[in-house]
Design a protein around this motif. Structure first.
Motif, mmCIF file in Angstrom:
data_model
loop_
_atom_site.group_PDB
_atom_site.id
_atom_site.type_symbol
_atom_site.label_atom_id
_atom_site.label_comp_id
_atom_site.label_asym_id
_atom_site.label_seq_id
_atom_site.Cartn_x
_atom_site.Cartn_y
_atom_site.Cartn_z
ATOM 1 N N PHE A 1 -6.200 0.850 2.272
ATOM 2 C CA PHE A 1 -4.959 1.446 2.740
ATOM 3 C C PHE A 1 -4.274 0.479 3.692
ATOM 4 O O PHE A 1 -4.870 -0.473 4.187
ATOM 5 N N ILE A 2 -2.988 0.761 3.953
ATOM 6 C CA ILE A 2 -2.204 -0.087 4.837
ATOM 7 C C ILE A 2 -1.585 0.806 5.905
ATOM 8 O O ILE A 2 -0.835 1.736 5.591
ATOM 9 N N PRO A 3 -1.912 0.529 7.181
ATOM 10 C CA PRO A 3 -1.301 1.324 8.255
ATOM 11 C C PRO A 3 0.132 0.847 8.512
ATOM 12 O O PRO A 3 0.433 -0.333 8.415
ATOM 13 N N ASP A 4 1.009 1.796 8.827
ATOM 14 C CA ASP A 4 2.386 1.475 9.196
ATOM 15 C C ASP A 4 2.794 2.471 10.274
ATOM 16 O O ASP A 4 3.025 3.649 9.978
ATOM 17 N N PRO B 1 -0.716 1.105 -3.713
ATOM 18 C CA PRO B 1 0.444 1.259 -4.617
ATOM 19 C C PRO B 1 1.684 1.860 -3.936
ATOM 20 O O PRO B 1 2.805 1.416 -4.184
ATOM 21 N N CYS B 2 1.493 2.841 -3.060
ATOM 22 C CA CYS B 2 2.650 3.441 -2.372
ATOM 23 C C CYS B 2 3.283 2.445 -1.407
ATOM 24 O O CYS B 2 4.509 2.363 -1.306
ATOM 25 N N PHE C 1 7.655 -0.840 0.381
ATOM 26 C CA PHE C 1 7.953 -1.906 1.321
ATOM 27 C C PHE C 1 7.950 -3.313 0.738
ATOM 28 O O PHE C 1 8.596 -4.192 1.284
ATOM 29 N N ALA C 2 7.225 -3.557 -0.332
ATOM 30 C CA ALA C 2 7.148 -4.909 -0.886
ATOM 31 C C ALA C 2 8.428 -5.228 -1.655
ATOM 32 O O ALA C 2 8.993 -4.356 -2.319
ATOM 33 N N PRO C 3 8.911 -6.466 -1.574
ATOM 34 C CA PRO C 3 10.084 -6.831 -2.379
ATOM 35 C C PRO C 3 9.748 -6.762 -3.870
ATOM 36 O O PRO C 3 8.591 -6.919 -4.254
#
Length: 171
Positions: free
Chosen positions: A33-36, A44-45, A50-52
């Motif tokens: 997972f990626i914290p934001d 995937p979300c 957020f990814a270009p």
């Protein structure tokens, strides 16, 4: 919740089913997972939000890539508009919005040298001389009779030929 695994992250404790992706709301569990800020996203979300996006395949660009005309591309998606060869790391040019490898650009769009009849591309020794409707690579710009270089010198056009001062005076 009895029987539920506990997860810890960044000093907080969560029930396994409560540690969910802020995007799709599915449990993250032991997945990456990626914290934001105070939210957590499955990969995937996060990529989708957020990814270009690659200008060619429209998939997320997560590392590396090429920027061309303020757009991003996967290296393997940045291709010659003529032959489809990969252009990342190769010399290329464009015609309008379309990128081309040197070979395709030369055969499709480049002007031809009046001396050697090969393309004037601007790559390598890209300097050239232009006179009326004709162009020459600098090394090809020489007297049609004696082959002396005419770069920086006066010359005389004589039908399809160009002559230096001496050869023109011999007529």
């Amino acid at each position: 919740m009895t029987g539920s695994r506990m997860l810890e992250y960044d000093g907080s404790t969560f029930h396994e089913d409560c540690f969910t992706c802020h995007g799709c709301e599915k449990p993250i569990s032991a997945e990456a997972f990626i914290p934001d800020k105070n939210n957590y996203y499955c990969v995937p979300c996060h990529e989708g939000r957020f990814a270009p996006q690659c200008s060619h395949c429209k998939k997320a660009l997560t590392k590396g890539g090429v920027t061309y005309r303020d757009e991003v591309w996967h290296k393997e998606c940045f291709l010659c508009s003529g032959c489809g060869a990969p252009l990342a790391g190769q010399p290329f040019t464009s015609q309008g919005e379309a990128p081309f490898c040197v070979k395709c650009f030369s055969s499709l769009y480049a002007k031809k040298c009046s001396g050697c009849n090969s393309a004037i591309t601007g790559f390598g020794d890209g300097k050239y001389i232009s006179f009326e409707e004709r162009q020459w690579h600098q090394p090809c710009f020489k007297c049609s009779r004696c082959s002396v270089s005419l770069v920086g010198s006066g010359f005389f056009p004589d039908r399809d030929q160009i002559l230096c001062t001496d050869c023109n005076n011999d007529d």
